[in-house]
Design a protein around this motif. Sequence first.
Motif: not given
Length: 108
Positions: A45-62
Amino acid sequence: MTMPGRLPEPYGQGSSANLADILERVLDKGIVIAGDIRINLLDIELLTVKLRLIVASVDKAKEMGIDWWEDDPALSTRARRDELARENAELRERLAQLEPAPRQEEAP
């Protein structure tokens, strides 16, 4: 007799969704996109990239317990102020250790 295939409309019969409606729905509910990219060469294994994207309003994230931006000095003036105060206290403590204490002169 077969009818031509047609996808059902997501917002009900005869209604159309515009970008603002879709964005409002996504921000209200939130959406998560996750993926991993791995590059291997001969089973090494030479490289591992983990991508996580969350799209939400600030209120929903809190509501979900996500509030990391509140503690990031690059994004929050309160966090930046707290970090500067902590750093200032550390520097004062180190300076006090380096400087000799002022001498008290004895009275005759």
